[in-house]
Design a protein around this motif. Structure first.
Motif, PDB file in Angstrom:
ATOM      1  N   ASN A 379       0.834  -1.205   0.000  1.00  0.00           N
ATOM      2  CA  ASN A 379       0.000   0.000   0.000  1.00  0.00           C
ATOM      3  C   ASN A 379       0.868   1.254   0.000  1.00  0.00           C
ATOM      4  OD1 ASN A 379      -2.091  -1.773   0.149  1.00  0.00           O
ATOM      5  ND2 ASN A 379      -2.812  -1.152   2.162  1.00  0.00           N
ATOM      6  N   LYS A 380       1.952   1.234   0.774  1.00  0.00           N
ATOM      7  CA  LYS A 380       2.835   2.398   0.828  1.00  0.00           C
ATOM      8  C   LYS A 380       3.463   2.673  -0.531  1.00  0.00           C
ATOM      9  CE  LYS A 380       6.907   4.177   3.264  1.00  0.00           C
ATOM     10  NZ  LYS A 380       7.952   3.887   4.265  1.00  0.00           N
ATOM     11  N   GLN A 381       3.923   1.626  -1.212  1.00  0.00           N
ATOM     12  CA  GLN A 381       4.546   1.804  -2.527  1.00  0.00           C
ATOM     13  C   GLN A 381       3.540   2.303  -3.555  1.00  0.00           C
ATOM     14  OE1 GLN A 381       5.991  -2.211  -2.815  1.00  0.00           O
ATOM     15  NE2 GLN A 381       8.099  -1.636  -2.266  1.00  0.00           N
ATOM     16  N   ILE A 382       2.318   1.776  -3.497  1.00  0.00           N
ATOM     17  CA  ILE A 382       1.268   2.232  -4.422  1.00  0.00           C
ATOM     18  C   ILE A 382       0.953   3.695  -4.159  1.00  0.00           C
ATOM     19  CG2 ILE A 382      -1.147   1.935  -5.100  1.00  0.00           C
ATOM     20  CD1 ILE A 382      -0.821  -1.040  -4.351  1.00  0.00           C
ATOM     21  N   GLY A 383       0.844   4.050  -2.868  1.00  0.00           N
ATOM     22  CA  GLY A 383       0.556   5.431  -2.517  1.00  0.00           C
ATOM     23  C   GLY A 383       1.616   6.391  -3.036  1.00  0.00           C
ATOM     24  N   GLU A 384       2.899   5.995  -2.924  1.00  0.00           N
ATOM     25  CA  GLU A 384       3.977   6.843  -3.420  1.00  0.00           C
ATOM     26  C   GLU A 384       3.902   6.991  -4.934  1.00  0.00           C
ATOM     27  OE1 GLU A 384       7.343   4.800  -1.909  1.00  0.00           O
ATOM     28  OE2 GLU A 384       7.238   5.709   0.099  1.00  0.00           O
ATOM     29  N   ARG A 385       3.508   5.924  -5.617  1.00  0.00           N
ATOM     30  CA  ARG A 385       3.394   5.972  -7.085  1.00  0.00           C
ATOM     31  C   ARG A 385       2.247   6.881  -7.526  1.00  0.00           C
ATOM     32  NH1 ARG A 385       4.161   2.156 -11.278  1.00  0.00           N
ATOM     33  NH2 ARG A 385       5.976   1.457 -10.071  1.00  0.00           N
ATOM     34  N   LEU A 386       1.124   6.834  -6.798  1.00  0.00           N
ATOM     35  CA  LEU A 386      -0.089   7.548  -7.218  1.00  0.00           C
ATOM     36  C   LEU A 386      -0.344   8.818  -6.416  1.00  0.00           C
ATOM     37  CD1 LEU A 386      -2.508   4.508  -7.682  1.00  0.00           C
ATOM     38  CD2 LEU A 386      -1.026   5.595  -9.374  1.00  0.00           C
ATOM     39  N   PHE A 387       0.602   9.165  -5.529  1.00  0.00           N
ATOM     40  CA  PHE A 387       0.464  10.361  -4.689  1.00  0.00           C
ATOM     41  C   PHE A 387      -0.782  10.277  -3.800  1.00  0.00           C
ATOM     42  CE2 PHE A 387       2.698  11.592  -8.586  1.00  0.00           C
ATOM     43  CZ  PHE A 387       3.904  12.040  -8.039  1.00  0.00           C
ATOM     44  N   LEU A 388      -0.968   9.103  -3.191  1.00  0.00           N
ATOM     45  CA  LEU A 388      -2.052   8.879  -2.248  1.00  0.00           C
ATOM     46  C   LEU A 388      -1.455   8.391  -0.940  1.00  0.00           C
ATOM     47  CD1 LEU A 388      -4.439   6.841  -4.589  1.00  0.00           C
ATOM     48  CD2 LEU A 388      -4.700   9.252  -3.966  1.00  0.00           C
ATOM     49  N   SER A 389      -2.188   8.544   0.165  1.00  0.00           N
ATOM     50  CA  SER A 389      -1.720   7.978   1.426  1.00  0.00           C
ATOM     51  C   SER A 389      -1.944   6.468   1.404  1.00  0.00           C
ATOM     52  CB  SER A 389      -2.474   8.591   2.608  1.00  0.00           C
ATOM     53  OG  SER A 389      -3.793   8.075   2.685  1.00  0.00           O
ATOM     54  N   HIS A 390      -1.145   5.748   2.196  1.00  0.00           N
ATOM     55  CA  HIS A 390      -1.310   4.293   2.214  1.00  0.00           C
ATOM     56  C   HIS A 390      -2.681   3.909   2.774  1.00  0.00           C
ATOM     57  CE1 HIS A 390      -0.833   3.510   6.584  1.00  0.00           C
ATOM     58  NE2 HIS A 390      -0.085   4.589   6.574  1.00  0.00           N
ATOM     59  N   ARG A 391      -3.240   4.742   3.654  1.00  0.00           N
ATOM     60  CA  ARG A 391      -4.576   4.453   4.187  1.00  0.00           C
ATOM     61  C   ARG A 391      -5.642   4.597   3.100  1.00  0.00           C
ATOM     62  NH1 ARG A 391      -4.302   3.879   9.574  1.00  0.00           N
ATOM     63  NH2 ARG A 391      -2.506   4.802  10.645  1.00  0.00           N
ATOM     64  N   THR A 392      -5.482   5.595   2.223  1.00  0.00           N
ATOM     65  CA  THR A 392      -6.426   5.762   1.110  1.00  0.00           C
ATOM     66  C   THR A 392      -6.356   4.564   0.171  1.00  0.00           C
ATOM     67  OG1 THR A 392      -6.252   8.174   1.232  1.00  0.00           O
ATOM     68  CG2 THR A 392      -7.065   7.234  -0.838  1.00  0.00           C
ATOM     69  N   VAL A 393      -5.141   4.111  -0.099  1.00  0.00           N
ATOM     70  CA  VAL A 393      -4.980   2.922  -0.951  1.00  0.00           C
ATOM     71  C   VAL A 393      -5.665   1.722  -0.311  1.00  0.00           C
ATOM     72  CG1 VAL A 393      -3.316   1.300  -1.922  1.00  0.00           C
ATOM     73  CG2 VAL A 393      -2.841   3.760  -1.979  1.00  0.00           C
TER      74      VAL A 393
END
Length: 428
Positions: A379-393
């Protein structure tokens, strides 16, 4: 000595010794000490410290520094991110005919980590490799620990007789030597064997030996016993005791001690909760970040949630979770639990092999997140890729799993092949 004797006074002596030395060279040992004493108080700090310490390791690292660092990572449920360092250490020692003790420590660490991540064949193979070496050169302590790895695999796969034989052998050797941790691990294997057989009274008895039920231990293996003990409580009618144990686990900090411990404690809280509170707690447990990294615990929570949903007459949702549990248990080879999941599926009126219809519409962002998650990104890596928080992911994944008819990332790749992106509405 501190780890295997499981004695507080030994840890106090080590803490005093560490306090007298410059922290720089002893960072791995200090991290190990902190991880084994009160990790629930400083998990985020310890996590960051372990990450920095592994990143700072030179290409050729002395085992005396890598081994305590690896034990710290294992204690914090982080070793899965650093298995390569243990493998490199083992290969280096084998290549030059180095220390058998170092090789055995590495094999034990990897076997333990593999079991936690549901890689039970790998765990058993590593234990067998280590046992051959330990028996040949007389490393009896590590030999006992490796036999316990075998006992764990036998227990969860339904071979209770083998699990009991292995733990009897280990306990007979460990008791006169005062090896508290080894005895506790043997008892934990007996807990799992009893749960597999549905002997919940025996499971409760064995778990209670490891520590007082009303005072959950943050140590090993007590921190991983919460779900086992609560399950035994609930099935033997000790519901109030189960709830008291969950409350005590919360006070002890187990809900924040590590991702795996959080999942275990959250599942226990849902299992012990009153019916009118359990649903959201089950959903919250399964939506925890990276829950799929611990498939054994995740599947047990799916099974318990499916049972609860069936009793609540939400048959469609019950089937979703029961099928997820059954599929994971079958993949792991946890035969007793797989049978229970299939029995529950039949109780919903659905044969275990009956296919379910899956919806086929995702928004563009949902599909993007799902495709990245299917590649193994966190989730953290996806959030960094999409500029979202890991909680949002995590929230997006929690919402889209039911839309796909799945319950974990492991099923994402296949599910995405059967869906199409949701078409935008026509222009006005």
């Amino acid at each position: 000595m501190c780890i295997y004797a499981a004695r507080g006074d030994f840890w106090d002596l080590l803490g005093g010794a560490l306090a007298r030395h410059d922290p720089g060279p002893a960072v791995p040992l200090r991290l190990c000490y902190d991880a084994f004493t009160h990790p629930e108080r400083t998990y985020s700090t310890l996590h960051a410290g372990v990450d920095r310490a592994f990143a700072a390791l030179p290409a050729v690292t002395a085992p005396r520094w890598l081994i305590p660092l690896a034990f710290a990572a294992l204690r914090l449920d982080l070793l899965g991110d650093y298995r390569h360092a243990c493998k490199v250490m083992i290969e280096a020692e084998q290549r030059v005919g180095g220390s058998n003790a170092v090789v055995l420590a590495g094999l034990l660490l990897l076997s333990t980590d593999s079991f936690a991540h549901g890689q039970w064949d790998d765990s058993e193979a590593l234990a067998r490799e280590g046992l051959d070496l330990a028996a040949a050169y007389g490393y009896h302590l590590i030999e006992a620990q490796l036999r316990i790895r075998q006992a764990f695999v036998a227990a969860v796969r339904g071979d209770a007789a083998a699990a009991r034989a292995l733990t009897d052998e280990v306990t007979t050797w460990a008791v006169p030597r005062g090896l508290g941790l080894t005895q506790a691990f043997a008892r934990h294997a007996r807990v799992l064997a009893a749960l597999a057989e549905g002997d919940y009274e025996e499971a409760y008895s064995q778990a209670s030996w490891i520590g007082r039920p009303e005072i959950p231990s943050t140590g090993i293996p007590g921190r991983w016993l919460v779900l086992d003990l609560v399950e035994a409580d609930v099935h033997t009618g000790r519901t109030e005791r189960a709830r008291a144990h969950v409350a005590a686990a919360r006070r002890a900090g187990l809900f924040h001690a590590s991702p795996r411990t959080e999942l275990i404690a959250a599942g226990a809280a849902a299992l012990a909760a009153p019916d009118d509170e359990a649903g959201p707690l089950f959903a919250a447990a399964l939506s925890r970040p990276e829950a799929e990294r611990w498939p054994w615990e995740q599947a047990r929570i799916h099974l318990a949630y499916g049972r609860w949903l069936r009793r609540a007459r939400d048959t469609t949702a019950a089937r979703l979770h029961l099928r997820a549990a059954a599929e994971t248990f079958e993949r792991l080879g946890a035969r007793p639990w797989a049978r229970r999941a299939h029995d529950e599926l039949r109780a919903t009126g659905l044969a275990a092999g009956t296919p379910e219809r899956r919806p086929a519409a995702l928004t563009a962002q949902e599909r993007q997140i799902a495709e990245l998650a299917a590649t193994g990104m966190t989730n953290k890596q996806i959030g960094e890729r999409l500029f979202l928080s890991h909680r949002t992911v995590g929230a997006h994944l929690h919402r889209l799993f039911p839309k796909l008819g799945i319950t974990s990332r492991a099923a994402l790749r296949d599910a995405l092949r059967a869906v199409r992106p949701q078409e935008p509405p026509p222009p006005p």
